[in-house]
Design a protein around this motif. Structure first.
Motif, PDB file in Angstrom:
ATOM      1  N   PRO A 232       0.810  -1.231   0.000  1.00  0.00           N
ATOM      2  CA  PRO A 232       0.000   0.000   0.000  1.00  0.00           C
ATOM      3  C   PRO A 232       0.837   1.272   0.000  1.00  0.00           C
ATOM      4  CG  PRO A 232      -0.116  -1.117   2.127  1.00  0.00           C
ATOM      5  CD  PRO A 232       0.529  -2.067   1.173  1.00  0.00           C
ATOM      6  N   MET A 233       2.067   1.182   0.532  1.00  0.00           N
ATOM      7  CA  MET A 233       2.913   2.368   0.570  1.00  0.00           C
ATOM      8  C   MET A 233       3.289   2.838  -0.834  1.00  0.00           C
ATOM      9  SD  MET A 233       4.030   4.559   2.629  1.00  0.00           S
ATOM     10  CE  MET A 233       5.252   5.841   2.806  1.00  0.00           C
ATOM     11  N   GLN A 286      -0.457  13.229   5.106  1.00  0.00           N
ATOM     12  CA  GLN A 286      -1.525  12.289   5.459  1.00  0.00           C
ATOM     13  C   GLN A 286      -1.474  11.043   4.588  1.00  0.00           C
ATOM     14  OE1 GLN A 286      -4.909  14.928   5.102  1.00  0.00           O
ATOM     15  NE2 GLN A 286      -5.044  15.199   7.321  1.00  0.00           N
ATOM     16  N   PHE A 287      -1.184  11.218   3.295  1.00  0.00           N
ATOM     17  CA  PHE A 287      -1.024  10.058   2.423  1.00  0.00           C
ATOM     18  C   PHE A 287       0.134   9.182   2.888  1.00  0.00           C
ATOM     19  CE2 PHE A 287      -3.466  12.190  -1.142  1.00  0.00           C
ATOM     20  CZ  PHE A 287      -4.423  11.196  -1.221  1.00  0.00           C
ATOM     21  N   PHE A 288       1.239   9.804   3.277  1.00  0.00           N
ATOM     22  CA  PHE A 288       2.365   9.033   3.796  1.00  0.00           C
ATOM     23  C   PHE A 288       1.956   8.236   5.037  1.00  0.00           C
ATOM     24  CE2 PHE A 288       5.443  11.741   1.408  1.00  0.00           C
ATOM     25  CZ  PHE A 288       6.216  10.710   0.881  1.00  0.00           C
ATOM     26  N   VAL A 289       1.246   8.879   5.946  1.00  0.00           N
ATOM     27  CA  VAL A 289       0.798   8.200   7.169  1.00  0.00           C
ATOM     28  C   VAL A 289      -0.142   7.047   6.826  1.00  0.00           C
ATOM     29  CG1 VAL A 289      -0.548   8.480   9.284  1.00  0.00           C
ATOM     30  CG2 VAL A 289       1.117  10.223   8.637  1.00  0.00           C
ATOM     31  N   ALA A 290      -1.058   7.275   5.857  1.00  0.00           N
ATOM     32  CA  ALA A 290      -1.966   6.201   5.435  1.00  0.00           C
ATOM     33  C   ALA A 290      -1.182   5.014   4.886  1.00  0.00           C
ATOM     34  CB  ALA A 290      -2.945   6.723   4.382  1.00  0.00           C
ATOM     35  N   GLY A 291      -0.134   5.298   4.115  1.00  0.00           N
ATOM     36  CA  GLY A 291       0.699   4.219   3.589  1.00  0.00           C
ATOM     37  C   GLY A 291       1.394   3.442   4.687  1.00  0.00           C
ATOM     38  N   LEU A 293       0.438   3.194   7.846  1.00  0.00           N
ATOM     39  CA  LEU A 293      -0.573   2.436   8.589  1.00  0.00           C
ATOM     40  C   LEU A 293      -1.005   1.196   7.816  1.00  0.00           C
ATOM     41  CD1 LEU A 293      -2.821   5.313  10.008  1.00  0.00           C
ATOM     42  CD2 LEU A 293      -1.171   3.901  11.248  1.00  0.00           C
ATOM     43  N   GLY A 294      -1.163   1.341   6.489  1.00  0.00           N
ATOM     44  CA  GLY A 294      -1.515   0.183   5.670  1.00  0.00           C
ATOM     45  C   GLY A 294      -0.475  -0.913   5.754  1.00  0.00           C
ATOM     46  N   GLU A 295       0.799  -0.550   5.716  1.00  0.00           N
ATOM     47  CA  GLU A 295       1.872  -1.537   5.827  1.00  0.00           C
ATOM     48  C   GLU A 295       1.853  -2.217   7.193  1.00  0.00           C
ATOM     49  OE1 GLU A 295       3.963  -2.559   3.593  1.00  0.00           O
ATOM     50  OE2 GLU A 295       3.657  -1.116   1.965  1.00  0.00           O
ATOM     51  N   ASN A 300       0.323  -7.180  10.416  1.00  0.00           N
ATOM     52  CA  ASN A 300      -0.229  -7.654  11.682  1.00  0.00           C
ATOM     53  C   ASN A 300      -1.688  -8.071  11.544  1.00  0.00           C
ATOM     54  OD1 ASN A 300       1.941  -6.877  13.903  1.00  0.00           O
ATOM     55  ND2 ASN A 300       1.844  -5.180  12.447  1.00  0.00           N
ATOM     56  N   LYS A 301      -2.057  -8.478  10.338  1.00  0.00           N
ATOM     57  CA  LYS A 301      -3.445  -8.835  10.059  1.00  0.00           C
ATOM     58  C   LYS A 301      -3.813 -10.145  10.746  1.00  0.00           C
ATOM     59  CE  LYS A 301      -6.569  -9.890   6.216  1.00  0.00           C
ATOM     60  NZ  LYS A 301      -6.672 -10.082   4.752  1.00  0.00           N
TER      61      LYS A 301
END
Length: 316
Positions: A232-233, A286-291, A293-295, A300-301
């Motif tokens: 996602p990043m 914010q996009f960087f943070v979203a990336g 968080l996605g990683e 850890n899914k």
């Protein structure tokens, strides 16, 4: 075992016995060893009672009953998990899919070597406005987005090698895109067969126009998952870099203009470029943070059940 027939259903009590008898005739005529797995997706009629009765008369009939309606994708997931056949056939329970197609579908998997064969209801008996035209638009968009050249993604009549259904994860409402999921998993030898579509004999369709809206939203989801689901990043980081670079460029321009060009002495905060710069840099971060968080979430899914089975019949 030659064939597992996986049939998700919701309130189809009128058609179950007729469908069962039809499938059995086909299997016996071609000397197939088989199992029929009915997945009752929270029916409120007597569907489960009929499945239970059929299972007492025919040991090849197996049943799964959900505690409530979880959706067709979850029903297929449960059926795929239990299926033991070399070839898995899926079909709807409303008698609009023709069991006489099963031998040809089986041969296309076993003899022709396809990983997956999807039915194509070339001649349909549905409403032109309610189903046919939206379906054509939906299938066109799915072909263009996924690269899988099928004419009828929505056809419930499909055949799979066993290793295909054991290695794909059908969740949400992704049953429409099983061929795409299969391709993304490495099973790219996908075929198509024109199949006979029959008018609904009992009851009413369970699908309305909203399924096409959901279908297009799912199409966007699967496009994202197929390209960036494991990274996602790459998407959010790229968007973040572009936005931050735009903001930084405006900030740099304002700085040069203030130091060397702005003779009027206007404050930077009075200029619209300042707010463009500030907003785009914040959005970029914010996009960087979203990336990030996605990683983190991806790594850890946790595994979790997406449905609750109430009863099973003849299943190990």
């Amino acid at each position: 075992m030659n064939i597992s027939v996986v049939i998700p259903l919701l309130n189809e009590q009128e058609s179950l016995t007729e469908l069962h008898d039809w499938i059995v005739r086909v299997m016996q005529a071609h000397s197939f060893t088989y199992e029929i797995i009915f997945i009752d997706d929270g029916s409120t009629d007597d569907s489960w009672k009929i499945i239970a009765t059929l299972s007492t008369k025919n040991d090849n009939v197996k049943g799964i009953q959900f505690s409530r309606n979880f959706g067709k994708s979850q029903a297929l997931h449960a059926g795929f998990k239990k299926a033991e056949g070399d070839v898995i056939i899926t079909m709807d329970a409303d008698l609009q899919d023709n069991p006489d197609e099963i031998p040809d579908l089986y041969n296309m998997i076993i003899k022709d070597g396809f990983d997956l064969v999807s039915g194509w209801k070339k001649k349909r008996y549905d409403s032109v406005i309610a189903k046919n035209l939206p379906s054509k638009l939906f299938n066109w968009a799915a072909r263009k987005t996924s690269g899988v050249t099928l004419n009828d993604f929505n056809c419930g009549l499909k055949a799979y090698k066993q290793e295909v259904v054991k290695n794909i994860d059908v969740n949400g409402e992704m049953h429409r895109y099983i061929p795409v999921l299969s391709k993304n998993a490495g099973f790219s030898n996908i075929g198509e067969k024109v199949v006979q579509h029959q008018a609904r004999k009992y009851g009413e369709t369970k699908f309305g126009m909203d399924r096409f809206v959901h279908g297009f939203l799912d199409l966007i989801t699967i496009w994202f998952l197929s390209r960036f689901g494991k990274r996602p990043m790459h998407l959010f980081g790229s968007l973040g870099f572009i936005m931050f670079a735009i903001g930084f460029a405006f900030a740099f321009y304002l700085g040069i203009d203030k130091l060397f060009l702005n003779r009027a002495g206007r404050l930077i905060t009075e200029r619209p470029q300042f707010f463009i710069s500030l907003s785009t840099m914040i959005i970029g971060m914010q996009f960087f943070v979203a990336g990030f968080l996605g990683e983190i979430i991806l790594r850890n899914k946790p595994d979790k059940n997406r449905y609750l089975i109430k009863n099973e019949l003849n299943l190990k």
